[in-house]
Write a protein that holds these residues in place. Structure first.
Motif, short mmCIF file in Angstrom:
data_model
loop_
_atom_site.label_atom_id
_atom_site.label_comp_id
_atom_site.label_asym_id
_atom_site.label_seq_id
_atom_site.Cartn_x
_atom_site.Cartn_y
_atom_site.Cartn_z
N THR A 166 0.81 -1.21 0.00
CA THR A 166 0.00 0.00 0.00
C THR A 166 0.85 1.26 0.00
OG1 THR A 166 -1.75 -1.15 1.21
CG2 THR A 166 -1.83 1.25 1.19
N ASP A 167 1.90 1.29 0.84
CA ASP A 167 2.76 2.47 0.93
C ASP A 167 3.77 2.55 -0.20
OD1 ASP A 167 1.47 3.05 3.25
OD2 ASP A 167 3.09 2.43 4.58
N LEU A 168 3.77 1.56 -1.07
CA LEU A 168 4.78 1.48 -2.13
C LEU A 168 4.18 1.71 -3.50
CD1 LEU A 168 6.57 -1.71 -0.70
CD2 LEU A 168 7.18 0.70 -0.32
N GLY A 169 3.03 2.36 -3.52
CA GLY A 169 2.38 2.66 -4.78
C GLY A 169 1.23 1.73 -5.10
N ASN A 170 0.98 0.75 -4.20
CA ASN A 170 -0.13 -0.17 -4.38
C ASN A 170 0.00 -0.98 -5.67
OD1 ASN A 170 -2.12 -0.97 -2.67
ND2 ASN A 170 -3.71 0.33 -3.54
N THR A 171 1.21 -1.42 -5.98
CA THR A 171 1.46 -2.19 -7.19
C THR A 171 2.57 -3.19 -6.93
OG1 THR A 171 2.23 -2.08 -9.48
CG2 THR A 171 3.04 -0.40 -7.98
N ASP A 172 2.53 -4.32 -7.64
CA ASP A 172 3.61 -5.31 -7.53
C ASP A 172 4.88 -4.84 -8.22
OD1 ASP A 172 1.78 -6.86 -6.25
OD2 ASP A 172 1.52 -8.33 -7.87
N ASP A 173 4.76 -3.81 -9.06
CA ASP A 173 5.89 -3.34 -9.85
C ASP A 173 6.60 -2.14 -9.24
OD1 ASP A 173 5.36 -5.26 -11.82
OD2 ASP A 173 3.84 -3.98 -12.74
N PHE A 174 6.49 -1.97 -7.94
CA PHE A 174 7.19 -0.84 -7.31
C PHE A 174 8.70 -1.02 -7.44
CE2 PHE A 174 6.91 -3.97 -3.90
CZ PHE A 174 8.16 -3.89 -3.29
N THR A 175 9.41 0.09 -7.41
CA THR A 175 10.87 0.06 -7.58
C THR A 175 11.58 -0.08 -6.24
OG1 THR A 175 11.11 2.46 -7.40
CG2 THR A 175 10.68 1.56 -9.60
N THR A 176 12.83 -0.48 -6.31
CA THR A 176 13.65 -0.55 -5.10
C THR A 176 13.77 0.83 -4.47
OG1 THR A 176 14.92 -2.40 -6.02
CG2 THR A 176 15.91 -1.21 -4.17
N GLU A 177 13.83 1.86 -5.31
CA GLU A 177 13.93 3.24 -4.82
C GLU A 177 12.70 3.63 -4.01
OE1 GLU A 177 16.78 2.52 -7.84
OE2 GLU A 177 14.58 2.33 -7.96
N THR A 178 11.54 3.10 -4.39
CA THR A 178 10.32 3.40 -3.66
C THR A 178 10.36 2.79 -2.26
OG1 THR A 178 9.01 3.53 -5.69
CG2 THR A 178 7.81 3.14 -3.64
N LEU A 179 10.81 1.55 -2.18
CA LEU A 179 10.95 0.91 -0.86
C LEU A 179 12.01 1.63 -0.03
CD1 LEU A 179 10.33 -1.26 1.19
CD2 LEU A 179 11.91 -2.78 -0.01
N GLU A 180 13.08 2.04 -0.68
CA GLU A 180 14.14 2.78 0.01
C GLU A 180 13.58 4.07 0.60
OE1 GLU A 180 18.74 4.08 -0.96
OE2 GLU A 180 17.24 4.20 -2.55
N TRP A 181 12.75 4.76 -0.18
CA TRP A 181 12.11 6.00 0.29
C TRP A 181 11.24 5.72 1.52
CZ3 TRP A 181 6.71 6.29 0.15
CH2 TRP A 181 6.17 7.52 0.58
#
Length: 226
Positions: free
Chosen positions: A162-177
């Motif tokens: 949910t916090d990562l854009g609500n998609t399976d295709d989120f980037t490593t940078e998004t998780l890092e953020w």
């Protein structure tokens, strides 16, 4: 004509601001150069020693982290080991996973990358099905869930995507953020500007987020755990 005059004025204002900024930077550099020029050999030697000590200290800290299992993403054998792992490291990211949950495998790939990049933080995983006591204590209901631990205390959770854009295709940078928002890693980016692949795709609710809101966020019991 009035519009052209306004544009000219605005352009001059911007040029003046750029010149002023450049001047300040140049003056600062000149002052630093002058300071170095005025130092005698003893002062330069002391400066050199301080820098060497700082480098030595940083290297010692790095070796200490590595000796405690930082720098790699690994599995904790049992929930009993969890307490020792979080006790000996200031910042810990623990992934509660299940082998049959596909999204846990997605999370694994990103955490493997981040563990090597952020050696200041320990990255581990724990099988939720073998950790009933911890899952009950930490209220782990959705998988994958990341427990973000600081100074031995669980401060925040990343539940599902949910916090990562609500998609399976989120980037490593998004998780890092997201981990940066919890202050569990040394994040160098802009916390107020999440690096989602496509802000239009995820909607306006993910374009600008309050750091305090993110840090206080708990889990969403309605998240998909398939």
């Amino acid at each position: 004509m009035a519009a052209d005059t306004s544009v000219d004025i605005l352009q001059k204002v911007l040029e003046n601001e750029i010149l002023q900024t450049t001047k300040v930077v140049e003056e600062h550099l000149d002052a630093e150069m002058q300071k170095l020029d005025q130092m005698d050999e003893d002062e330069l030697e002391r400066l050199k020693q301080r820098r060497l000590e700082a480098l030595k200290k940083a290297q010692q800290q790095k070796q200490e982290w590595l000796s405690k299992g930082h720098g790699e993403y690994r599995e904790i054998p049992s929930e009993r080991d969890f307490f020792q792992e979080v006790k000996e490291s200031k910042n810990v990211v623990c992934h509660f996973y299940r082998d049959t949950t596909f999204r846990c495998q997605i999370m694994d790939r990103h955490l493997t990358v981040l563990a090597k990049k952020h050696i200041e933080t320990k990255f581990v995983k724990l099988n939720a099905e073998k950790s009933p006591f911890l899952c009950e204590r930490l209220r782990i209901k959705v998988l994958p869930t990341l427990a973000l631990v600081k100074d031995g205390k669980t401060q925040d959770y990343v539940v599902g995507f949910t916090d990562l854009g609500n998609t399976d295709d989120f980037t490593t940078e998004t998780l890092e953020w997201r981990l940066g928002c919890a202050d569990v890693i040394n994040y160098s980016g802009n916390l107020m500007d999440p690096p989602f692949q496509s802000q239009k795709k995820f909607g306006t609710s993910f374009t600008k987020l309050d750091k305090k809101t993110i840090r206080g966020k708990k889990y969403d019991p309605d998240s998909d755990d398939d």
